[in-house]
Design an enzyme around this catalytic site. Structure first.
Site, short mmCIF file in Angstrom:
data_model
loop_
_atom_site.label_atom_id
_atom_site.label_comp_id
_atom_site.label_asym_id
_atom_site.label_seq_id
_atom_site.Cartn_x
_atom_site.Cartn_y
_atom_site.Cartn_z
N VAL A 41 -9.94 -4.22 4.99
CA VAL A 41 -10.88 -4.73 3.98
C VAL A 41 -12.28 -4.89 4.58
O VAL A 41 -13.28 -4.44 3.99
CB VAL A 41 -10.38 -6.10 3.43
N THR A 151 -7.89 -12.07 0.21
CA THR A 151 -7.14 -12.65 -0.91
C THR A 151 -6.74 -14.07 -0.52
O THR A 151 -6.05 -14.26 0.48
CB THR A 151 -5.90 -11.81 -1.21
N ARG A 184 -7.63 0.45 -3.09
CA ARG A 184 -6.31 0.99 -2.79
C ARG A 184 -6.35 1.65 -1.43
O ARG A 184 -7.26 2.44 -1.14
CB ARG A 184 -5.92 2.06 -3.83
N LYS A 237 -7.36 -11.79 -8.96
CA LYS A 237 -6.75 -10.91 -7.95
C LYS A 237 -5.22 -10.98 -8.00
O LYS A 237 -4.53 -9.96 -7.99
CB LYS A 237 -7.28 -11.32 -6.57
N PHE A 282 0.13 4.22 -12.94
CA PHE A 282 1.17 3.32 -12.43
C PHE A 282 2.47 3.42 -13.22
O PHE A 282 3.18 2.44 -13.39
CB PHE A 282 0.65 1.86 -12.35
N GLY A 286 9.49 5.48 -8.36
CA GLY A 286 9.56 5.75 -6.92
C GLY A 286 10.65 4.92 -6.28
O GLY A 286 11.49 4.33 -6.97
N CYS A 293 -0.09 -5.89 -0.14
CA CYS A 293 -0.53 -6.86 -1.15
C CYS A 293 0.53 -7.33 -2.14
O CYS A 293 0.66 -8.52 -2.38
CB CYS A 293 -1.68 -6.26 -1.96
N LYS A 296 3.28 -9.95 -1.06
CA LYS A 296 2.60 -11.15 -0.56
C LYS A 296 1.94 -11.91 -1.72
O LYS A 296 2.09 -13.12 -1.85
CB LYS A 296 1.55 -10.69 0.46
N ARG A 360 3.46 -1.54 6.11
CA ARG A 360 3.76 -2.92 5.71
C ARG A 360 4.51 -2.91 4.38
O ARG A 360 4.05 -2.34 3.41
CB ARG A 360 2.47 -3.74 5.60
C1 UDX Z 1 -2.93 -2.47 -4.30
C2 UDX Z 1 -3.88 -2.57 -5.51
O1 UDX Z 1 -3.84 -1.34 -6.24
C3 UDX Z 1 -5.28 -2.89 -5.04
O2 UDX Z 1 -6.13 -3.03 -6.16
C4 UDX Z 1 -5.23 -4.17 -4.23
O3 UDX Z 1 -6.49 -4.51 -3.74
C5 UDX Z 1 -4.28 -4.03 -3.06
O4 UDX Z 1 -2.99 -3.67 -3.56
P1 UDX Z 1 -2.40 -0.64 -2.48
O5 UDX Z 1 -1.50 -1.64 -1.84
O6 UDX Z 1 -3.28 0.17 -1.61
O7 UDX Z 1 -3.33 -1.34 -3.54
O8 UDX Z 1 -1.44 0.37 -3.26
P2 UDX Z 1 -1.28 0.91 -4.75
O9 UDX Z 1 -1.92 2.23 -4.88
O10 UDX Z 1 -1.64 -0.11 -5.75
O11 UDX Z 1 0.29 1.13 -4.79
C6 UDX Z 1 1.17 0.04 -4.55
C7 UDX Z 1 2.60 0.50 -4.46
O12 UDX Z 1 3.07 0.92 -5.73
C8 UDX Z 1 2.83 1.67 -3.52
O13 UDX Z 1 4.02 1.46 -2.81
C9 UDX Z 1 2.95 2.86 -4.44
O14 UDX Z 1 3.71 3.90 -3.90
C10 UDX Z 1 3.64 2.22 -5.62
N1 UDX Z 1 3.39 2.94 -6.87
C11 UDX Z 1 2.16 2.97 -7.44
C12 UDX Z 1 4.45 3.60 -7.51
O15 UDX Z 1 5.58 3.60 -7.02
N2 UDX Z 1 4.20 4.24 -8.70
C13 UDX Z 1 2.98 4.27 -9.27
O16 UDX Z 1 2.84 4.85 -10.37
C14 UDX Z 1 1.91 3.62 -8.63
#
Ligand code: UDX
Length: 463
Positions: A41, A151, A184, A237, A282, A286, A293, A296, A360
């Protein structure tokens, strides 16, 4: 597709357009900024603000990491970040230091971007923040703005504000502002330059506006800025991440049902995602969500609610459903292999998602552990996360490439949606495997194509 895909490798996110004229936004460049914390960050914020034309010093107390950062080397994989650091270090707008006391002298804004991990009870460990705040309480200068970028639990901003002396008129000499990040991993640099929105919360309107202007001056297109109070910014958040985790958890659950009734979840996702009230992003099923994030933040959010005797039924179910997702993937593998005892499983992808080396809370960890517990032998390949794998999954074998991970395997499983797995050499893979089974936990491949190579294919909720 994520918005990351809009930035081709040839066009860096900061190059694709000229910033709005400073005069137009009423904002100024050249603000002196200190960013405390040289992690994911902090580094993105430090490099991004420097690119906007501000003067940034980033404080990192780990001396080994500091030495790397001074040479523009980032100790984890994040697209475009090293280049952005190098450009701004060379331009003289970005520097690094380990001396917090010295680094905050003469700065207008101090961003706190230190880690706030989970405690065993699910609440947040604020010890790194408290250590810095204790020092700031002694040395911060009148008129400085302290920004909570990490956060932090609801109420932290107000707590921190009270640490600074009151002026005669009741205002504070130092203002505390919350500015949560929504970056992200894997597309953090892109997200910094093209955010969906910026949230800035605080009691002192001038300070809130000042922080908002740090962004306005560099934005290449108008971005909605949500200005609010500290505790609302903090809760935005948590609510955002809880919602996103719920959305992924929802489609994962629907995928499980689709598997049972023989319906294609991809068509369901398309059919519901076109409704703007739902939205298409989203909705990719998967192996379960992960990362630094979601879990937590969900746990802190639930903990806050429990402390108010109001358990969050949905958020807690989201956590539980994600665990079931890991079990479902392991069960798919077990079904295909017959028994996991002495089975050799090739795993493609260990990071929690593509584009990052971060493991993580990666779903690969509980899934692989489950396979190991049931007597399987695991060999894995990830394009970026082998160093992390040695820490999180020390007993597994690591392969040099996907074909090597498949060699003699009874089942190959894709856990991370890395681009290179879309173009797997299926001919070689089918030749080297002991049993031709493939579990595609990211629905990355086309089933008919995989089957053409004689492999048994199983995706997530695909007919
Ligand atoms: C997330 C938030 O998107 C971000 O705004 C925040 O600040 C931190 O947490 P990040 O942890 O980088 O970001 O990952 P993100 O892209 O949000 O994906 C989170 C998890 O969901 C991943 O394991 C990803 O593989 C999974 N995911 C996401 C899916 O399984 N399917 C989807 O359609 C989208």
């Amino acid at each position: 597709m994520s918005s990351n895909d809009q930035s081709s490798p040839a066009v860096r996110p900061w190059e694709s357009a000229q910033p709005l004229a400073a005069g137009h936004t009423g904002a100024a460049t050249g603000v002196n900024i200190c960013v405390v914390g040289g992690g994911f960050v902090g580094l993105v914020a430090a490099a991004g603000f420097a690119q906007f034309g501000h003067n940034v010093v980033c404080v990192e107390k780990n001396l080994e990491r500091l030495a790397q950062l001074k040479e523009s080397r980032v100790p984890f994989f994040e697209r475009d970040l090293e280049e952005l650091l190098r450009r701004n270090t060379e331009a003289g707008r970005l520097s690094f230091s380990s001396d917090l006391k010295e680094a905050i002298v003469g700065q207008k804004v101090i961003f706190l971007a230190v880690g706030t991990p989970s405690l065993d009870n699910g609440r947040t460990d604020l010890s790194a923040l408290v250590e810095i705040v204790n020092l700031l309480g002694k040395v911060a200068e009148d008129g400085q703005i302290v920004v909570l970028k990490s956060t932090v639990p609801v109420g932290t901003g107000i707590w921190l504000q009270k640490k600074f002396p009151q002026n005669g008129n009741g205002s504070r000499s130092i203002s505390v502002v919350n500015n949560p990040e929504f970056l992200r991993e894997g597309s953090a640099v892109y997200d910094f330059f093209y955010p969906q929105r910026i949230v800035v919360g605080g009691d002192n309107q001038a300070a809130v506006e000042f922080v908002a202007n740090l962004y306005r001056v560099g934005m290449t297109r108008p971005v909605p800025i949500v200005t609010t109070n500290n505790e609302t910014a903090e809760m935005i958040k948590y609510a955002a991440n809880a919602f996103l985790a719920m959305k992924v958890g929802f489609i994962n659950e629907v995928a499980g049902l689709c598997d049972l009734v023989g319906i294609d979840v991809l068509e369901i996702a398309r059919g519901i995602g076109m409704d703007p009230r739902i939205g298409a992003e989203f909705l990719n099923p998967g192996p379960g969500w992960g990362g630094s994030c979601f879990r937590k933040d969900l746990r802190e959010f639930s903990g806050l609610a429990k402390a108010h005797d109001y358990p969050l039924i949905i958020a807690e179910a989201v956590l539980k459903a994600n665990q079931r997702q890991h079990e479902l993937v392991a069960a798919k593998i077990e079904r295909l292999t017959g028994s996991l005892e002495k089975a050799r499983i090739g795993v493609l992808g260990l990071s929690f998602k593509a584009g990052t080396s971060d493991m993580r809370d990666s779903p690969a960890i509980p899934i692989v552990q489950r396979l190991l517990e049931k007597g399987a032998e695991v060999v894995a390949y990830d394009p970026q996360a082998h160093t992390e794998a040695e820490h999180y999954l020390p007993t597994i074998e690591l392969a040099e490439n996907a074909v090597e991970a498949a060699r003699d395997a009874d089942c190959l499983v894709i856990l991370t949606e890395w681009e290179e797995f879309q173009a797997l050499d299926l001919r070689s893979i089918s030749e080297v495997m002991r049993k031709p089974n493939l579990v595609d936990a990211r629905n990355l491949l086309t089933p008919e194509v995989v089957r053409r190579y004689g492999l048994t294919y199983e995706g997530m909720g695909q007919k």
